[in-house]
Scaffold this active site. Structure first.
Site, PDB file in Angstrom:
ATOM      1  N   LYS A 276       0.874  -1.188   0.027  1.00 32.78           N
ATOM      2  CA  LYS A 276      -0.007   0.016   0.099  1.00 32.78           C
ATOM      3  C   LYS A 276       0.919   1.284  -0.124  1.00 32.78           C
ATOM      4  O   LYS A 276       1.917   1.239   0.588  1.00 32.78           O
ATOM      5  CB  LYS A 276      -0.964  -0.018   1.227  1.00 32.78           C
ATOM      6  CG  LYS A 276      -1.919  -0.748   1.231  1.00 32.78           C
ATOM      7  CD  LYS A 276      -2.619  -0.796   2.440  1.00 32.78           C
ATOM      8  CE  LYS A 276      -3.723  -1.621   2.738  1.00 32.78           C
ATOM      9  NZ  LYS A 276      -4.995  -1.555   1.660  1.00 32.78           N
ATOM     10  N   ARG A 350     -10.045 -11.537   2.543  1.00 33.84           N
ATOM     11  CA  ARG A 350     -11.016 -12.586   2.118  1.00 33.84           C
ATOM     12  C   ARG A 350     -10.281 -14.000   2.195  1.00 33.84           C
ATOM     13  O   ARG A 350     -10.956 -15.059   2.211  1.00 33.84           O
ATOM     14  CB  ARG A 350     -11.633 -12.410   0.628  1.00 33.84           C
ATOM     15  CG  ARG A 350     -10.406 -12.382  -0.283  1.00 33.84           C
ATOM     16  CD  ARG A 350     -10.792 -11.642  -1.682  1.00 33.84           C
ATOM     17  NE  ARG A 350     -10.735  -9.939  -1.271  1.00 33.84           N
ATOM     18  CZ  ARG A 350     -11.337  -9.206  -2.417  1.00 33.84           C
ATOM     19  NH1 ARG A 350     -11.670  -9.691  -3.563  1.00 33.84           N
ATOM     20  NH2 ARG A 350     -11.347  -7.916  -2.350  1.00 33.84           N
TER      21      ARG A 350
HETATM   22  N1  BES Z   1      -8.035  -3.598   4.541  1.00 36.88           N
HETATM   23  C1  BES Z   1      -8.352  -3.397   3.429  1.00 36.88           C
HETATM   24  C2  BES Z   1      -9.469  -2.600   2.868  1.00 36.88           C
HETATM   25  C3  BES Z   1      -9.762  -1.126   3.734  1.00 36.88           C
HETATM   26  C4  BES Z   1      -9.582  -0.316   3.254  1.00 36.88           C
HETATM   27  C5  BES Z   1     -10.120  -1.076   5.097  1.00 36.88           C
HETATM   28  C6  BES Z   1      -9.607   1.110   3.747  1.00 36.88           C
HETATM   29  C7  BES Z   1     -10.300   0.022   5.701  1.00 36.88           C
HETATM   30  C8  BES Z   1     -10.263   1.216   4.995  1.00 36.88           C
HETATM   31  C9  BES Z   1      -8.244  -4.585   2.511  1.00 36.88           C
HETATM   32  O1  BES Z   1      -7.316  -5.542   2.661  1.00 36.88           O
HETATM   33  C10 BES Z   1      -7.653  -4.165   1.161  1.00 36.88           C
HETATM   34  O2  BES Z   1      -6.624  -3.807   0.982  1.00 36.88           O
HETATM   35  N2  BES Z   1      -8.628  -4.363  -0.024  1.00 36.88           N
HETATM   36  C11 BES Z   1      -8.386  -3.820  -1.139  1.00 36.88           C
HETATM   37  C12 BES Z   1      -8.800  -4.924  -2.346  1.00 36.88           C
HETATM   38  C13 BES Z   1      -8.409  -4.824  -3.607  1.00 36.88           C
HETATM   39  C14 BES Z   1      -6.762  -5.087  -3.424  1.00 36.88           C
HETATM   40  C15 BES Z   1      -9.040  -5.678  -4.512  1.00 36.88           C
HETATM   41  C16 BES Z   1      -8.904  -2.484  -1.585  1.00 36.88           C
HETATM   42  O3  BES Z   1      -9.990  -2.173  -1.254  1.00 36.88           O
HETATM   43  O4  BES Z   1      -8.144  -1.585  -2.202  1.00 36.88           O
HETATM   44 MN    MN Z   2      -5.477  -5.259   2.093  1.00 38.13          MN
END
Ligand code: BES
Ligand code: MN
Ligand code: ZN
Length: 496
Positions: A276, A350
């Site tokens: 990230k 997931r």
């Molecule tokens: N933990 C994150 C989602 C999240 C985003 C929680 C903002 C709280 C605030 C999750 O694991 C994630 O990174 N999701 C990705 C999925 C994508 C790679 C398909 C996302 O939402 O960008």
């Molecule tokens: Mn994530």
């Protein structure tokens, strides 16, 4: 905190702060007129000057009140009594409580209005008790100067005709819910160097003992033996080993159905190799909010001795990028045999709760709810304050939506059309772990659906509401403890 329910006239209550609700429009109720008399019509004058309108959550401080037994008065608008709801009363009480909790060791008294519209007296007392507990707890665990302090004592004041007995029970229930919410908030607010799978599990065990919940902790060897292939893959990039916590409340006897609550507990989500950017990573200590919510709700369910069977599961990993980290292109075999091609290591949540869901199904769950800070896409769709609901069983989802409404929490259902499954197809495995740019919250839910064996299930995406980026009048920034109340409500009502 010493919390008690009393029945008295407002002017006779002794506290550092007396808090009184003021309705918007119409005649003032008798108890407010009596207070105005004691204050020699000061309140009427404030109303005439336009300073006291009764608008929802509007505050007015009267800093010195020699005519009353209490030292100061805080007036809080409750809006029109005919429109009063759990959500609106919660907002008014939280705003007032937060206003007066910035000094140490205060004694407060909060008068419950006579006219509550559709809200029952006991419900109002319960919500108020929760607000007194939650609103006086800050997120400044590590600051030299705290900005919020639990009250030394709080009185919930009923009009002189009030039935203190049933209100005391309601207040106790509200306190239990407040403590459960604060537990969830505390765990989420603690930094990731303190809260990792082992320490979360240790704390869960300690909390379970304090409220007589059965608790088992699965370590990485047990998870291996139980074939948690996809959960363990996510954990591989971290030096911190994975855990799963199982919390069991058997209040319903052997023949009653079992509800399973499953929480995503990614104690820190760096994104893994699909790392990230800094801004997105900063708040990723909050990625175990689902697990913390499950733990909080389970403690409340146990303390309330609900006559139901509920098992809480927390799937705990840290998503990091060490030398053994799982990689793009890896093919994982989940517990139920489904193979998954990894297209993005940041879609890790997931891959954690899918194995936990399948374990819960194999161990007697008749209905399931999972909670996860799963997708940014859900925040894009619904905003920061509303959780998404996804289901394979409309009747079960309707029960949950009704419970959320009763609890005063905002939840909105998104669709689960078959066509979304196309987006998860892989050339080399049964599916891939991401569905592409569009409908991201839904494809995540469609992915999870493959692991619940057709049992009635609702997935709750709490990525927006679990963690607030800033404080507002009615709530502290940081962890919110959202949906603890809804889970307790559905556990209580949803077993028929
Ligand atoms: N933990 C994150 C989602 C999240 C985003 C929680 C903002 C709280 C605030 C999750 O694991 C994630 O990174 N999701 C990705 C999925 C994508 C790679 C398909 C996302 O939402 O960008
Ligand atoms: Mn994530
Ligand atoms: Zn995550």
């Amino acid at each position: 905190m010493d919390l008690r329910v009393v029945s008295a006239a407002a002017r006779d209550v002794d506290a550092d702060w007396l808090i009184v609700g003021v309705p918007e429009g119409g005649e003032w109720p008798d108890e407010l007129v009596a207070l105005d008399d004691a204050l020699q019509e000061q309140l009427s004058r404030l109303r005439e000057a336009g300073d006291l309108t009764g608008k929802l959550a509007e505050l007015l401080i009267v800093p010195d009140t020699p005519a009353l037994k209490s030292r100061r008065l805080l007036l809080v608008g409750i809006g029109s009594p005919t429109e009063l709801s759990v959500t609106r009363w919660d907002k008014a009480t939280m705003t007032a409580v937060r206003q007066v909790s910035s000094k140490r060791d205060l004694r407060v008294a909060f008068c419950v209005p006579e006219q509550l519209g559709f809200l029952s007296r006991d419900r109002a007392v319960e919500v108020l008790a929760t607000a007194l507990i939650v609103g006086s707890q800050g997120q400044d665990l590590f600051k030299a100067e705290h900005s919020r302090f639990p009250f030394a004592a709080a009185q919930i004041v009923l009009p002189e005709s009030g039935d203190v007995g049933s209100a005391s029970a309601a207040s106790e229930r509200g306190r239990i819910l407040g403590d459960a919410i604060n537990l969830a908030r505390e765990l989420v607010n603690r930094p990731p160097h303190e809260i990792y799978p082992e320490t979360f599990a240790a704390r869960a065990l300690q909390e379970a003992i304090s409220c007589s919940l059965m608790c088992h902790v699965f370590d990485e060897h047990r998870l291996e033996a139980e074939r948690f292939g996809s959960l363990l893959a996510v954990a591989k990039g971290s030096d911190r080993p994975a855990r799963m916590v199982v919390l069991e409340h058997r209040g319903g006897g052997p023949n009653a159905p079992t509800l399973a609550l499953v929480g995503k507990g990614v104690t820190f989500d760096s994104g893994g190799l699909s790392i990230k950017p800094t801004d997105g990573m900063l708040t990723m200590k909050c990625d175990m909010a689902g697990a913390a919510t499950v733990l909080g709700a389970m403690t409340a369910i146990a303390r309330l001795k609900l006559p139901v069977n509920v098992i809480g599961y927390c799937g705990l990993v840290e998503n990091m990028l060490g030398g053994k980290a799982y990689k793009l292109g890896d093919i994982l075999t989940a517990r139920n045999g489904v193979t998954i091609e990894v297209h993005n290591t940041d879609a890790e949540g997931r891959l954690v709760i899918n194995d936990v869901l399948s374990y819960a199904v194999d161990h007697g769950a008749d209905r399931l709810i999972d909670l996860a800070t799963l997708t940014g896409a859900c925040v894009v769709a619904l905003g920061e304050d509303v959780s998404g609901a996804f289901t394979n069983n409309q009747a079960w989802c309707d029960q949950l939506l009704a419970a959320a409404k009763t609890a005063g929490e905002d939840l909105w259902q998104l669709p689960m059309f078959d066509s979304y499954n196309e987006l998860l197809k892989s050339d080399v495995a049964d599916c891939k772990n991401v569905g592409g740019r569009w409908g991201g919250a839904i494809t995540a839910a469609k992915f999870l659906e493959k692991f619940v064996g057709g049992k009635p299930w609702v997935h709750l995406d709490i990525a927006g509401p679990a963690f607030a980026s800033s404080s507002k009048g009615h709530r502290e920034g940081g962890a919110t403890g959202c949906l603890v109340r809804t889970l307790v409500e559905v556990a209580e009502k949803g077993q028929s």
